[in-house]
Design an enzyme around this catalytic site. Structure first.
Site, short mmCIF file in Angstrom:
data_model
loop_
_atom_site.label_atom_id
_atom_site.label_comp_id
_atom_site.label_asym_id
_atom_site.label_seq_id
_atom_site.Cartn_x
_atom_site.Cartn_y
_atom_site.Cartn_z
N HIS A 88 1.76 7.65 4.76
CA HIS A 88 1.55 7.70 6.20
C HIS A 88 2.70 8.41 7.08
CE1 HIS A 88 4.10 4.02 6.08
NE2 HIS A 88 4.44 4.38 7.54
N ASP A 223 0.86 4.44 -1.13
CA ASP A 223 1.49 5.21 0.09
C ASP A 223 2.86 6.07 -0.20
OD1 ASP A 223 2.04 5.59 2.55
OD2 ASP A 223 1.84 3.58 3.55
N SER A 656 10.04 3.27 6.89
CA SER A 656 8.88 3.69 6.16
C SER A 656 9.58 4.89 5.20
CB SER A 656 7.77 4.30 6.89
OG SER A 656 7.06 3.26 7.37
#
Ligand code: ARG
Length: 722
Positions: A88, A223, A656
């Protein structure tokens, strides 16, 4: 007491104690991590504080990068500048390089040679060179200044500190405040602008579970995405050039495929963006009762309008999916935050803390009335709070508004810098990026529809006496059966008369830009009225800015008091996009419904969620075949491949892509999300429920190796099997 019982109690004792000793909450400053060392050791950390942060020799900090100014974190994993981060985080780069003919977002992509790596214009990474406590210098410079002078004085001293420190180095500097202006640190960064996309799984792996599973555990998302940093031949930062070479980093992380178990030490090293842990109960109440529901409502409108168009063609879907995902991510975030602020009783918790604070402060004149002052301040602001959210999340939401205002500011800056070629080039570069991003996400039907619906909602929801005149004028001029129709008519006219909204006209304008033309364009004239400054003058007077200035002052005093109150104890500052370390352990939990969750998910469960053709739960054929044939390579455990695991580390947005590192300094996973039960975490960390969701590095390598056949990448890594 029977023998068995006492044995059990004996066995439990160390557990009970280690529960107490465990950190988990806290985003700690790397330079000061020595203070936490005893606790870290107790929890299983095997290295030293100098292995984490050292300015005289390579340390783990030199393997960590912030991406694009801090929207995500990445880690260097090879001596050729290879970087792992989340899917992402790479999403925009991946989707911008996708077309229906060469659709790497849906099909995945692994470069088999340097030549196949894709330059990503505008993407940069920063290494932290060093940080320094500059509180004494800043405090000295601010001594005795008036409120009115303060902003300028602060900017001056920061600029001076940065100029002195960066002089002749090519580094970039910034001074950040901590504990609401009670501490200041200077940061020096080395910035690399040539960053290329090396690989990504198909999004059916990289975004598996989509928005349904987002912010939730158990999770089955691969991810991750892969980039490479390039430098000039001298190893120094250089603008993109085909002659650049893969960066030889000071430090890169080895990868451990030994696996994780409940209780293992785990830390996250990265760039958390923003937390608000010292928010008072007033702020909690305002968020849950007033502002969060508005954010959710407005995002819902945009998402529905976009989705409708995205379902119509692959081209539109590829074009809009990155921004869609961003809006959706925080749409669900605010739903969860509201639910858990309420569910975990955060308002009552904060009130209790505040009562205790007030008791402590009773004999300290500087702090005694603080909680009352907060209460009064919020009471005065409350009638305007929703309206303010409507401005941020509604009036500014249409892309043409933002594009118009930014373009205007950039053209004006360009005009002012006419004689400075270097500065002008910088501005032109920004202008080009803004233009591209506008054109890349332009979609007329959904843009218009979202605009009309947002404006109609705004018109009906804000207090009538707060409606600005120009809005009333639009509604009466374009009189229709509904307010939405009136705004649609207005939009249709704006779109047909403006020379900067539609792509063709905007492209023509930007080839031959003119401030003069822009300042008369109807889109600009409208955008100008909703620009933050003009709008505030129009509707609120100084209500909003007063609130902000006053709140900043109270926060400064509150944090000063809390530092005094907690003197000698470990206390961490709110996240502010600076490098932090959070440490804790791999740890399972039981949900609020008492359902016990394992620390790990696996490939069998991925297949159980598989829904062929579904936009969120589809899977690539290669994965299904490899699963059926049990091609697990060196990445299996108990006859399957581990996919994700959880720790009790303390992270937030910006983290992230951060490395999850074991006690030996090896990479075991990539942090990518938080769990539903603790969505209030940015405001209050709940030890019982808060978890960090990580993709297991073994799943990452399995995807690259067994599904992607990218032996070239696997052989770059330093893989530790034991
Ligand atoms: N919740 C994740 C984070 O904020 C982002 C996940 C992106 N996926 C999505 N379905 N929008 O870091």
């Amino acid at each position: 007491m029977n023998k068995l019982k006492s044995v059990i109690i004996l066995l439990l004792l160390p557990l009970i104690f280690s529960e107490i000793a465990k950190a988990d909450e806290g985003m700690w400053i790397p330079m000061l991590i020595g203070k936490n060392y005893d606790q870290m050791k107790k929890q299983g950390f095997k290295l030293t504080p100098e292995d984490l942060y050292n300015i005289n020799k390579a340390s783990i900090k030199d393997a960590i990068v912030s991406l694009g100014g801090g929207f995500c974190t990445g880690e260097v994993v090879s001596n050729k500048g290879l970087v792992f981060t989340n899917h992402h985080c790479g999403y925009e780069a991946i989707s911008a390089n996708s077309t229906p003919q060469n659709d790497i977002l849906d099909n995945g992509f692994y470069a088999k040679s340097y030549q196949e790596e894709k330059p990503i214009s505008g993407l940069f990474v920063q290494f932290l060179v060093r940080m320094e406590d500059v509180t004494p210098q800043v405090t000295a410079a601010l001594k005795g200044v008036t409120d009115a002078e303060r902003g300028q004085k602060l900017e001056d001293i920061n600029n001076k500190l940065i100029a002195d420190a960066t002089n002749g180095t090519g580094y970039e500097g910034s001074v950040k405040d901590f504990f609401d202006g009670n501490q200041y640190f200077l940061y020096l960064y080395e910035t690399y602008n040539d960053v290329r996309l090396v690989g990504a799984p198909p999004q059916s792996i990289g975004k598996f579970g989509g928005d349904t599973d987002n912010w939730e555990w158990p999770r089955h998302t691969g991810d991750f995405s892969i980039f490479r940093i390039y430098s000039g031949k001298d190893g120094k930062p250089a603008a993109y050039s085909a002659d650049n070479v893969p960066l030889v980093p000071k430090k890169f992380l080895p990868v451990s495929i030994k696996g994780v178990k409940n209780g293992d030490f785990a830390m996250v090293y990265g760039y958390p963006g923003r937390t608000d842990r010292f928010l008072t109960s007033n702020g909690v109440k305002l968020a849950t009762e007033e502002t969060n529901p508005v954010i959710v409502k407005l995002r819902d409108i945009r998402l529905k309008a976009w989705k409708e168009e995205m379902n119509k063609s692959v081209d539109t879907r590829l074009k809009l999916s990155s921004e869609y995902a961003e809006i959706a991510n925080y749409w669900k975030y605010f739903i969860g935050q509201t639910e858990q602020l309420k569910g975990l009783g955060i308002y009552a918790q904060k009130q209790q803390q505040e009562a205790e604070f007030t008791k402590w402060a009773a004999d300290k004149p500087a702090y005694a009335g603080l909680m009352d002052s907060y209460k009064q301040l919020y009471a005065a602001y409350e009638p305007y709070a929703i309206h303010r959210t409507f401005v941020d999340e509604g009036l500014h939401a249409p892309n043409f508004i933002y594009n118009t205002l930014v373009t205007f500011n950039l053209l004006r800056a360009l005009d002012a810098q006419k004689d400075d070629a270097k500065a002008a080039d910088e501005i032109k570069k920004e202008l080009k990026e803004q233009t591209d991003s506008y054109l890349n996400t332009y979609n007329e039907p959904s843009d218009k529809k979202a605009f009309a619906q947002i404006m109609a909602t705004y018109y009906t929801d804000i207090p009538k006496d707060q409606r600005p005149q120009f809005i009333e004028d639009i509604v009466s001029k374009y009189q229709s059966a509904t307010v939405e129709e009136a705004f649609m008519k207005f939009a249709n006219e704006l779109w047909s008369t403006s020379s900067i909204i539609t792509p063709d006209k905007f492209k023509a304008f930007i080839e031959n830009p003119s401030l003069e033309v822009l300042s008369k364009d109807p889109a600009y004239l409208y955008a100008k009225q909703v620009s933050p400054r003009a709008y505030a003058r129009n509707v609120f007077g100084t209500k909003i800015s007063d609130f902000e200035v006053q709140k900043e002052k109270l926060d400064h005093i509150y944090l000063q008091a809390l530092l005094e109150k907690n003197k000698g104890k470990l206390i961490y500052p709110d996240a502010n996009s600076t490098m932090r370390i959070s440490y804790g352990n791999v740890q399972d939990y039981a949900s609020k419904d008492g359902v016990k969750y394992n620390i790990q998910t696996n490939l069998d469960e991925v297949l159980k969620k598989y829904k062929p053709g579904d936009s969120e739960f589809d899977l690539p054929a290669s994965l299904i075949t490899a699963y059926k044939n049990k091609q697990f390579g060196q990445y299996s455990e108990n006859g399957t491949v581990p996919v994700c695991f959880i720790t009790n580390d303390d992270i937030t947005g910006g983290n992230s892509g951060s490395p999850v590192i074991n006690g030996n300094g090896e990479l075991i996973g990539l942090a990518f999300d938080g769990n539903w039960e603790a969505m209030s975490g940015d405001i209050a960390f709940d030890k019982k429920y808060k978890r960090t969701i990580c993709v297991d590095v073994r799943y990452v390598l399995w995807c690259i190796d067994i599904l992607g056949h990218a032996d070239n990448l696997i052989s770059e890594l330093d893989i530790h099997k034991n």
